[in-house]
Design a protein around this motif. Structure first.
Motif, PDB file in Angstrom:
ATOM      1  N   ILE A 184       1.489  35.470  11.886  1.00  0.00           N
ATOM      2  CA  ILE A 184       0.988  36.221  10.734  1.00  0.00           C
ATOM      3  C   ILE A 184      -0.476  35.861  10.455  1.00  0.00           C
ATOM      4  N   ASP A 185      -1.240  36.864  10.080  1.00  0.00           N
ATOM      5  CA  ASP A 185      -2.653  36.671   9.736  1.00  0.00           C
ATOM      6  C   ASP A 185      -2.738  36.027   8.344  1.00  0.00           C
ATOM      7  N   PRO A 186      -3.238  34.766   8.240  1.00  0.00           N
ATOM      8  CA  PRO A 186      -3.301  34.125   6.920  1.00  0.00           C
ATOM      9  C   PRO A 186      -4.285  34.811   5.971  1.00  0.00           C
ATOM     10  N   ASN A 187      -5.147  35.643   6.505  1.00  0.00           N
ATOM     11  CA  ASN A 187      -6.104  36.382   5.677  1.00  0.00           C
ATOM     12  C   ASN A 187      -5.687  37.835   5.470  1.00  0.00           C
ATOM     13  N   PHE A 188      -4.365  38.076   5.481  1.00  0.00           N
ATOM     14  CA  PHE A 188      -3.882  39.459   5.403  1.00  0.00           C
ATOM     15  C   PHE A 188      -4.327  40.171   4.139  1.00  0.00           C
ATOM     16  N   GLU A 189      -4.509  39.412   3.046  1.00  0.00           N
ATOM     17  CA  GLU A 189      -4.894  40.076   1.792  1.00  0.00           C
ATOM     18  C   GLU A 189      -6.289  40.692   1.876  1.00  0.00           C
ATOM     19  N   ALA A 190      -7.158  40.071   2.696  1.00  0.00           N
ATOM     20  CA  ALA A 190      -8.501  40.625   2.889  1.00  0.00           C
ATOM     21  C   ALA A 190      -8.509  41.705   3.971  1.00  0.00           C
ATOM     22  N   ASN A 191      -7.622  41.544   4.954  1.00  0.00           N
ATOM     23  CA  ASN A 191      -7.683  42.405   6.144  1.00  0.00           C
ATOM     24  C   ASN A 191      -6.774  43.631   6.081  1.00  0.00           C
ATOM     25  N   ARG A 192      -5.904  43.686   5.066  1.00  0.00           N
ATOM     26  CA  ARG A 192      -4.973  44.816   4.968  1.00  0.00           C
ATOM     27  C   ARG A 192      -5.025  45.403   3.564  1.00  0.00           C
ATOM     28  N   ASP A 193      -4.462  46.585   3.419  1.00  0.00           N
ATOM     29  CA  ASP A 193      -4.334  47.232   2.120  1.00  0.00           C
ATOM     30  C   ASP A 193      -2.852  47.330   1.742  1.00  0.00           C
ATOM     31  N   VAL A 194      -2.595  47.367   0.426  1.00  0.00           N
ATOM     32  CA  VAL A 194      -1.225  47.540  -0.042  1.00  0.00           C
ATOM     33  C   VAL A 194      -0.794  48.977   0.236  1.00  0.00           C
ATOM     34  N   ALA A 195       0.286  49.111   0.999  1.00  0.00           N
ATOM     35  CA  ALA A 195       0.766  50.435   1.387  1.00  0.00           C
ATOM     36  C   ALA A 195       1.807  50.965   0.415  1.00  0.00           C
ATOM     37  N   GLU A 196       2.648  50.055  -0.093  1.00  0.00           N
ATOM     38  CA  GLU A 196       3.743  50.467  -0.979  1.00  0.00           C
ATOM     39  C   GLU A 196       4.320  49.228  -1.656  1.00  0.00           C
ATOM     40  N   GLN A 197       5.293  49.471  -2.539  1.00  0.00           N
ATOM     41  CA  GLN A 197       6.054  48.398  -3.155  1.00  0.00           C
ATOM     42  C   GLN A 197       7.478  48.460  -2.610  1.00  0.00           C
ATOM     43  N   HIS A 198       8.110  47.279  -2.487  1.00  0.00           N
ATOM     44  CA  HIS A 198       9.500  47.227  -2.023  1.00  0.00           C
ATOM     45  C   HIS A 198      10.216  46.120  -2.787  1.00  0.00           C
ATOM     46  N   GLU A 199      11.266  46.468  -3.506  1.00  0.00           N
ATOM     47  CA  GLU A 199      12.065  45.474  -4.228  1.00  0.00           C
ATOM     48  C   GLU A 199      11.197  44.565  -5.100  1.00  0.00           C
ATOM     49  N   GLY A 200      10.172  45.124  -5.708  1.00  0.00           N
ATOM     50  CA  GLY A 200       9.336  44.368  -6.631  1.00  0.00           C
ATOM     51  C   GLY A 200       8.198  43.589  -6.011  1.00  0.00           C
ATOM     52  N   HIS A 201       8.016  43.670  -4.682  1.00  0.00           N
ATOM     53  CA  HIS A 201       6.879  42.998  -4.053  1.00  0.00           C
ATOM     54  C   HIS A 201       6.033  43.995  -3.264  1.00  0.00           C
ATOM     55  N   ARG A 202       4.821  43.543  -2.921  1.00  0.00           N
ATOM     56  CA  ARG A 202       3.902  44.403  -2.197  1.00  0.00           C
ATOM     57  C   ARG A 202       4.270  44.474  -0.709  1.00  0.00           C
ATOM     58  N   VAL A 203       3.928  45.610  -0.106  1.00  0.00           N
ATOM     59  CA  VAL A 203       3.974  45.757   1.350  1.00  0.00           C
ATOM     60  C   VAL A 203       2.550  46.048   1.813  1.00  0.00           C
ATOM     61  N   TRP A 204       2.041  45.130   2.675  1.00  0.00           N
ATOM     62  CA  TRP A 204       0.674  45.250   3.194  1.00  0.00           C
ATOM     63  C   TRP A 204       0.709  45.989   4.526  1.00  0.00           C
ATOM     64  N   GLY A 205       0.033  47.121   4.583  1.00  0.00           N
ATOM     65  CA  GLY A 205       0.101  47.990   5.748  1.00  0.00           C
ATOM     66  C   GLY A 205      -0.727  47.503   6.927  1.00  0.00           C
ATOM     67  N   PRO A 206      -0.830  48.316   7.954  1.00  0.00           N
ATOM     68  CA  PRO A 206      -0.275  49.669   8.027  1.00  0.00           C
ATOM     69  C   PRO A 206       1.240  49.706   8.231  1.00  0.00           C
ATOM     70  N   VAL A 207       1.839  50.767   7.644  1.00  0.00           N
ATOM     71  CA  VAL A 207       3.267  51.012   7.787  1.00  0.00           C
ATOM     72  C   VAL A 207       3.460  52.373   8.462  1.00  0.00           C
TER      73      VAL A 207
END
Ligand code: SF4
Ligand code: F3S
Ligand code: ZN
Length: 103
Positions: free
Chosen positions: A2-25
């Motif tokens: 997993i990319d430890p910098n995913f928050e900088a390198n990805r965008d939030v695509a959707e929500q699932h069960e109350g948490h974020r999903v970082w895309g691409p999906v």
């Protein structure tokens, strides 16, 4: 891993069960990263299950992902707000699919 910098390198695509999903999906083959404090890269997870067994506060639950090339279930960080930052899950995952960011 997993990319430890995913928050900088990805965008939030959707929500699932109350948490974020970082895309691409792009279901069912590409599922992104579920969670933020406890983040699981669904595209890397092979459903080993060690994280579910070892987490002392039961952060993870299985979720069905039929049609994904690595596995048809994934460890979903449903209870990520309960995490106590013990880092066990990060240590036991054989494919380094999990990132936990203390603090
Ligand atoms: Fe559970 Fe510890 Fe992983 Fe947090 S760091 S999700 S408490 S195993
Ligand atoms: Fe998946 Fe790793 Fe857990 S392979 S089920 S995130 S131990
Ligand atoms: Zn999820």
């Amino acid at each position: 891993a997993i990319d430890p910098n995913f928050e900088a390198n990805r965008d939030v695509a959707e929500q699932h069960e109350g948490h974020r999903v970082w895309g691409p999906v792009d279901e069912p083959e590409q599922l992104g990263i579920h969670g933020t404090h406890v983040a699981v890269d669904f595209d890397i997870c092979i459903a080993d299950g060690a994280c579910l067994e070892d987490c002392p506060v039961d952060v993870f639950e299985w979720t069905d992902t039929p049609g994904h090339p690595e596995s048809d279930i994934k460890a979903d960080p449903i209870n990520e707000t309960q995490c106590i930052d013990c880092m066990l899950c990060v240590d036991v995952c054989p494919v380094d699919a999990i990132d936990v960011d203390p603090g």
